[in-house]
Design a protein around this motif. Sequence first.
Motif, PDB file in Angstrom:
ATOM      1  N   TYR A 123      48.290 -15.789  42.247  1.00  0.00           N
ATOM      2  CA  TYR A 123      48.676 -14.714  42.049  1.00  0.00           C
ATOM      3  C   TYR A 123      49.397 -14.388  43.143  1.00  0.00           C
ATOM      4  O   TYR A 123      48.222 -13.824  43.418  1.00  0.00           O
ATOM      5  CB  TYR A 123      47.565 -13.302  40.967  1.00  0.00           C
ATOM      6  N   GLU A 126      50.851 -10.219  44.220  1.00  0.00           N
ATOM      7  CA  GLU A 126      50.830  -8.883  43.899  1.00  0.00           C
ATOM      8  C   GLU A 126      51.915  -7.894  44.772  1.00  0.00           C
ATOM      9  O   GLU A 126      51.219  -8.160  45.586  1.00  0.00           O
ATOM     10  CB  GLU A 126      49.814  -8.431  43.582  1.00  0.00           C
ATOM     11  N   GLU A 158      46.264 -13.821  45.566  1.00  0.00           N
ATOM     12  CA  GLU A 158      44.240 -14.282  45.432  1.00  0.00           C
ATOM     13  C   GLU A 158      44.686 -15.319  44.511  1.00  0.00           C
ATOM     14  O   GLU A 158      46.158 -15.886  44.741  1.00  0.00           O
ATOM     15  CB  GLU A 158      44.837 -13.178  43.110  1.00  0.00           C
ATOM     16  N   GLU A 211      55.726 -15.087  40.976  1.00  0.00           N
ATOM     17  CA  GLU A 211      55.375 -13.846  39.479  1.00  0.00           C
ATOM     18  C   GLU A 211      54.807 -14.943  38.775  1.00  0.00           C
ATOM     19  O   GLU A 211      54.235 -16.087  37.597  1.00  0.00           O
ATOM     20  CB  GLU A 211      56.374 -13.084  39.156  1.00  0.00           C
ATOM     21  N   PRO A 238      53.466 -18.865  41.906  1.00  0.00           N
ATOM     22  CA  PRO A 238      52.768 -18.989  42.917  1.00  0.00           C
ATOM     23  C   PRO A 238      51.564 -20.019  43.739  1.00  0.00           C
ATOM     24  O   PRO A 238      52.017 -19.464  45.374  1.00  0.00           O
ATOM     25  CB  PRO A 238      51.190 -17.317  42.217  1.00  0.00           C
TER      26      PRO A 238
END
Length: 161
Positions: free
Chosen positions: A40, A42, A60, A84, A87
């Motif tokens: 992930y 962000e 992440e 999104e 990743p």
Amino acid sequence: MQIPLNLKYTKDHEWISIDEKIATVGITDFAQRELGDIVYVEVETVGESLNTDDIFGTVEAVKTVSDLFLPIAGKIIEFNESLENTPEDVNNDPYGNGWMIKIEIDDVNKVGIFDIRPIVESYVKAENLANGTDSGSYSGTVASTFKGVDFNIDKKFPIHI
């Protein structure tokens, strides 16, 4: 490991590509290998103006979460939204499809502050450790890739390969 010479690098293992006043930013091949499988990314700072070293997002991996630091002051104008859904592009293509953000740079005169030497040293150290040769000397694939490249740009911190 890859270290494209056309990019600029930070001590935090981020890369930056400059096209006039727009910078594209991602993490290095070394950083993604150290993190492991990225699950992930962000970035909630699109549209914000941030200072150098401010946190612009997080990445992440399976076992950890790491902050992402802005390499140069400016306005975050774009997030790579494909991350999104995929990743893993950060792992598979860190200098291509794995880019993370685009910045409108506040002061293009500060672009010259980046230096490839810490990145090369990290790669060489990791390669030496992997090969069981933590001698501090520069040998192996990474070193041979940069044989003859002058890293002693400002004559203060030479790298001898």
